[in-house]
Design a protein around this motif. Structure first.
Motif, PDB file in Angstrom:
ATOM      1  N   ILE A  24     -20.051  15.262 -94.283  1.00 40.25           N
ATOM      2  CA  ILE A  24     -18.618  15.494 -94.441  1.00 40.25           C
ATOM      3  C   ILE A  24     -18.407  16.618 -95.451  1.00 40.25           C
ATOM      4  O   ILE A  24     -19.364  17.129 -96.052  1.00 40.25           O
ATOM      5  CB  ILE A  24     -17.893  14.214 -94.894  1.00 40.25           C
ATOM      6  CG1 ILE A  24     -18.335  13.823 -96.313  1.00 40.25           C
ATOM      7  CG2 ILE A  24     -18.129  13.077 -93.905  1.00 40.25           C
ATOM      8  CD1 ILE A  24     -17.539  12.668 -96.902  1.00 40.25           C
ATOM      9  N   LEU A  25     -17.152  17.000 -95.633  1.00 38.92           N
ATOM     10  CA  LEU A  25     -16.793  18.036 -96.607  1.00 38.92           C
ATOM     11  C   LEU A  25     -16.104  17.368 -97.799  1.00 38.92           C
ATOM     12  O   LEU A  25     -15.199  16.552 -97.614  1.00 38.92           O
ATOM     13  CB  LEU A  25     -15.862  19.065 -95.975  1.00 38.92           C
ATOM     14  CG  LEU A  25     -16.471  19.856 -94.817  1.00 38.92           C
ATOM     15  CD1 LEU A  25     -15.388  20.616 -94.064  1.00 38.92           C
ATOM     16  CD2 LEU A  25     -17.538  20.819 -95.326  1.00 38.92           C
ATOM     17  N   ALA A  29     -20.936  20.775 -90.734  1.00 46.71           N
ATOM     18  CA  ALA A  29     -20.529  19.410 -91.060  1.00 46.71           C
ATOM     19  C   ALA A  29     -19.546  18.884 -90.020  1.00 46.71           C
ATOM     20  O   ALA A  29     -19.107  19.605 -89.110  1.00 46.71           O
ATOM     21  CB  ALA A  29     -19.886  19.378 -92.449  1.00 46.71           C
ATOM     22  N   ASP A  30     -19.203  17.603 -90.148  1.00 45.79           N
ATOM     23  CA  ASP A  30     -18.151  17.025 -89.313  1.00 45.79           C
ATOM     24  C   ASP A  30     -16.791  17.373 -89.927  1.00 45.79           C
ATOM     25  O   ASP A  30     -16.682  17.574 -91.140  1.00 45.79           O
ATOM     26  CB  ASP A  30     -18.315  15.510 -89.247  1.00 45.79           C
ATOM     27  CG  ASP A  30     -19.533  15.100 -88.430  1.00 45.79           C
ATOM     28  OD1 ASP A  30     -19.392  14.966 -87.208  1.00 45.79           O
ATOM     29  OD2 ASP A  30     -20.623  14.921 -89.032  1.00 45.79           O
ATOM     30  N   LEU A  86     -10.015  22.256 -91.060  1.00 51.31           N
ATOM     31  CA  LEU A  86     -11.218  21.432 -90.988  1.00 51.31           C
ATOM     32  C   LEU A  86     -12.146  21.851 -89.863  1.00 51.31           C
ATOM     33  O   LEU A  86     -13.376  21.822 -90.020  1.00 51.31           O
ATOM     34  CB  LEU A  86     -10.835  19.958 -90.845  1.00 51.31           C
ATOM     35  CG  LEU A  86     -10.029  19.338 -91.995  1.00 51.31           C
ATOM     36  CD1 LEU A  86     -10.008  17.828 -91.881  1.00 51.31           C
ATOM     37  CD2 LEU A  86     -10.587  19.750 -93.338  1.00 51.31           C
ATOM     38  N   GLU A  87     -11.602  22.238 -88.740  1.00 51.70           N
ATOM     39  CA  GLU A  87     -12.459  22.634 -87.624  1.00 51.70           C
ATOM     40  C   GLU A  87     -13.259  23.883 -87.976  1.00 51.70           C
ATOM     41  O   GLU A  87     -14.466  23.961 -87.723  1.00 51.70           O
ATOM     42  CB  GLU A  87     -11.607  22.864 -86.369  1.00 51.70           C
ATOM     43  CG  GLU A  87     -10.936  21.612 -85.810  1.00 51.70           C
ATOM     44  CD  GLU A  87     -11.948  20.597 -85.283  1.00 51.70           C
ATOM     45  OE1 GLU A  87     -13.071  21.023 -84.910  1.00 51.70           O
ATOM     46  OE2 GLU A  87     -11.615  19.401 -85.237  1.00 51.70           O
ATOM     47  N   ALA A  88     -12.598  24.882 -88.557  1.00 50.44           N
ATOM     48  CA  ALA A  88     -13.298  26.127 -88.916  1.00 50.44           C
ATOM     49  C   ALA A  88     -14.303  25.875 -90.039  1.00 50.44           C
ATOM     50  O   ALA A  88     -15.413  26.422 -90.019  1.00 50.44           O
ATOM     51  CB  ALA A  88     -12.287  27.193 -89.332  1.00 50.44           C
ATOM     52  N   MET A  89     -13.944  25.055 -91.017  1.00 47.53           N
ATOM     53  CA  MET A  89     -14.864  24.744 -92.108  1.00 47.53           C
ATOM     54  C   MET A  89     -16.083  23.988 -91.598  1.00 47.53           C
ATOM     55  O   MET A  89     -17.216  24.216 -92.051  1.00 47.53           O
ATOM     56  CB  MET A  89     -14.143  23.920 -93.171  1.00 47.53           C
ATOM     57  CG  MET A  89     -13.126  24.694 -93.979  1.00 47.53           C
ATOM     58  SD  MET A  89     -12.286  23.634 -95.199  1.00 47.53           S
ATOM     59  CE  MET A  89     -11.485  24.883 -96.216  1.00 47.53           C
ATOM     60  N   ALA A  90     -15.858  23.092 -90.649  1.00 44.30           N
ATOM     61  CA  ALA A  90     -16.961  22.322 -90.085  1.00 44.30           C
ATOM     62  C   ALA A  90     -17.915  23.236 -89.316  1.00 44.30           C
ATOM     63  O   ALA A  90     -19.142  23.099 -89.405  1.00 44.30           O
ATOM     64  CB  ALA A  90     -16.419  21.225 -89.182  1.00 44.30           C
ATOM     65  N   ARG A  91     -17.354  24.198 -88.561  1.00 45.79           N
ATOM     66  CA  ARG A  91     -18.211  25.131 -87.819  1.00 45.79           C
ATOM     67  C   ARG A  91     -19.040  25.989 -88.775  1.00 45.79           C
ATOM     68  O   ARG A  91     -20.212  26.272 -88.513  1.00 45.79           O
ATOM     69  CB  ARG A  91     -17.357  26.030 -86.923  1.00 45.79           C
ATOM     70  CG  ARG A  91     -16.799  25.350 -85.695  1.00 45.79           C
ATOM     71  CD  ARG A  91     -16.277  26.376 -84.698  1.00 45.79           C
ATOM     72  NE  ARG A  91     -15.233  27.223 -85.293  1.00 45.79           N
ATOM     73  CZ  ARG A  91     -13.944  26.948 -85.244  1.00 45.79           C
ATOM     74  NH1 ARG A  91     -13.519  25.839 -84.637  1.00 45.79           N
ATOM     75  NH2 ARG A  91     -13.065  27.774 -85.780  1.00 45.79           N
TER      76      ARG A  91
END
Length: 281
Positions: free
Chosen positions: A156-157, A222-223, A213-218
């Motif tokens: 996770i972040l 992370a999820d 969150l989607e861009a950070m996860a990519r």
């Protein structure tokens, strides 16, 4: 004298005296009497149109009363959620949609090699005085670090907290880069939409201005799960945790006073003009 012109129009001949005698000037007969009903009808229409102003203001004031009740209830729910006991982070990310600001606890370790920086930010002082949270004027960034949850098997972040601008480079805060497995508590945060005048995120330069969150996860692998670490997670030389801003604007009382005040003022003016007219002399 009356001069008939056609079947419907008639003129009165009014005497006009001058040195050479008397001349007769035509004038429309009964024009004042004919215009009186039209004037009265216009006044009646204007009267009811102007009444819409206080009626509308009263309706808007009443609507703001209902909005204030809704906002106070929402604030109470938010405060109770923030102060609740931490629960284990749910394994199903779908459950998180209804858990924003809810404290959760996780166990795992950080991957400091993939830090992200949300900037510019000012520090929220975790010391609460009289129920308020004060902010510093010093500019800096929030350090977001991937955190691998060993019990859930997911990454996770985590927003570890605030660092001043001169400490954004991790080389300047090596003592704060904690290693090894640890227990962590934080509050769930959901993704943000970009607000007007906020710059676009720049993943290539690792400059983030809002939580995508989607861009950070990519970017980190992370999820798309994000939590703000609490103040207890702070370590010497590391980011200052507890940077969650829990605020909801509640200006509805001002709007209530404004709309009801406008309603009272315009009602008084309407009453004086249309119901308390001075008799004509």
């Amino acid at each position: 004298r009356v001069l008939q012109v056609g079947p419907t129009a008639s003129f009165c001949l009014l005497p006009l005296r001058h040195p050479w005698g008397v001349a007769w000037m035509p004038s429309r007969c009964g024009s004042s009497a004919a215009e009186a009903p039209a004037t009265k009808a216009d006044d009646s229409v204007l009267q009811w149109l102007l009444l819409l102003i206080p009626v509308t203001a009263f309706g808007l004031g009443t609507w703001q009363v209902q909005r204030r009740k809704w906002k106070l209830k929402l604030i109470a729910e938010l405060e109770s959620r923030v102060m609740a006991e931490p629960i284990p982070l749910p394994a199903d990310p779908v459950e998180l949609k209804n858990l924003e600001y809810r404290p959760v606890k996780v166990k795992g370790h950080f991957d400091h090699s993939k830090e992200l920086y949300i900037m510019p930010r000012t520090m929220v002082d975790p010391a609460r005085e009289a129920g308020r949270i004060s902010s510093s004027t010093e500019s800096g960034a929030f350090v977001v670090t991937p955190f691998h949850c060993t019990d859930l098997g997911v990454t996770i972040l985590v927003n570890r907290g605030f660092v001043p601008r001169k400490k954004v480079n991790p080389e300047t805060r090596q003592t704060g880069q904690v290693e090894g497995e640890m227990d962590l508590t934080g509050v769930v945060r959901l993704t943000e939409t970009r607000k007007p005048f906020v710059p676009e995120n720049n993943p290539e330069r690792n400059h983030w201005h809002y939580r995508d969150l989607e861009a950070m996860a990519r970017t980190t692998g992370a999820d798309p799960v994000f939590i703000d670490a609490d103040f207890k997670s702070t370590v010497p030389g590391g980011p200052i945790g507890g940077q969650t801003r829990v605020t909801l604007r509640n200006e509805h009382m001002q709007y209530i006073i404004t709309w009801y005040g406008l309603c009272a003022a315009t009602s008084y003016l309407w009453f004086k003009k249309f119901l308390h007219r001075m008799p004509a002399v």
